[in-house]
Design a protein around this motif. Structure first.
Motif: not given
Length: 131
Positions: A97-101
């Motif tokens: 999730v955070l790499s996509t964010v």
């Protein structure tokens, strides 16, 4: 530029190697709720503006953290919220999730986000910073 919901979830699903979009969405909802509790002010609003509306609303939800959790505790909190998760699977979920964010945010905004978080979050976002 806002990522469309399907594109955002598609990235999370691919990075997290989830079988279904529903699994990716469950991870995204938990991680964004936790992240939103750690960010304040303009930085939070700017990030929300770059996310699909449903996820922006989760990020902006008034859940507040008394103090920013260190990265390890952030992962533990995610594990507690994601049904059936272990710390290992939650770390995977958080990273997906955070790499996509981070991609949605862009480097400049990501730098501002990292300034609001304890040391070590750069790794959770998949963007290790030089020490």
């Amino acid at each position: 530029m806002t990522l469309l919901r399907e594109a955002f979830l598609g990235h999370v699903q691919e990075r997290g190697e989830y079988d279904t979009p529903e699994e990716a969405e469950r991870a995204a909802r938990v991680v964004l709720a936790l992240l939103g509790a750690h960010l304040v002010g303009d930085v939070r609003a700017q990030l929300a503006a770059r996310l699909p509306e449903a996820f922006a609303l989760i990020l902006l939800n008034p859940l507040r953290s008394a103090e920013p959790l260190p990265p390890e505790r952030f992962v533990r909190a995610a594990a507690a919220w994601i049904e059936g998760a272990t710390e290992q699977t939650a770390a995977w979920d958080v990273g997906a999730v955070l790499s996509t964010v981070a991609d949605a945010a862009g480097e400049e905004l990501l730098g501002q986000i990292l300034l609001q978080l304890p040391a070590g979050y750069d790794l959770l976002f998949g963007r290790p910073q030089p020490t």
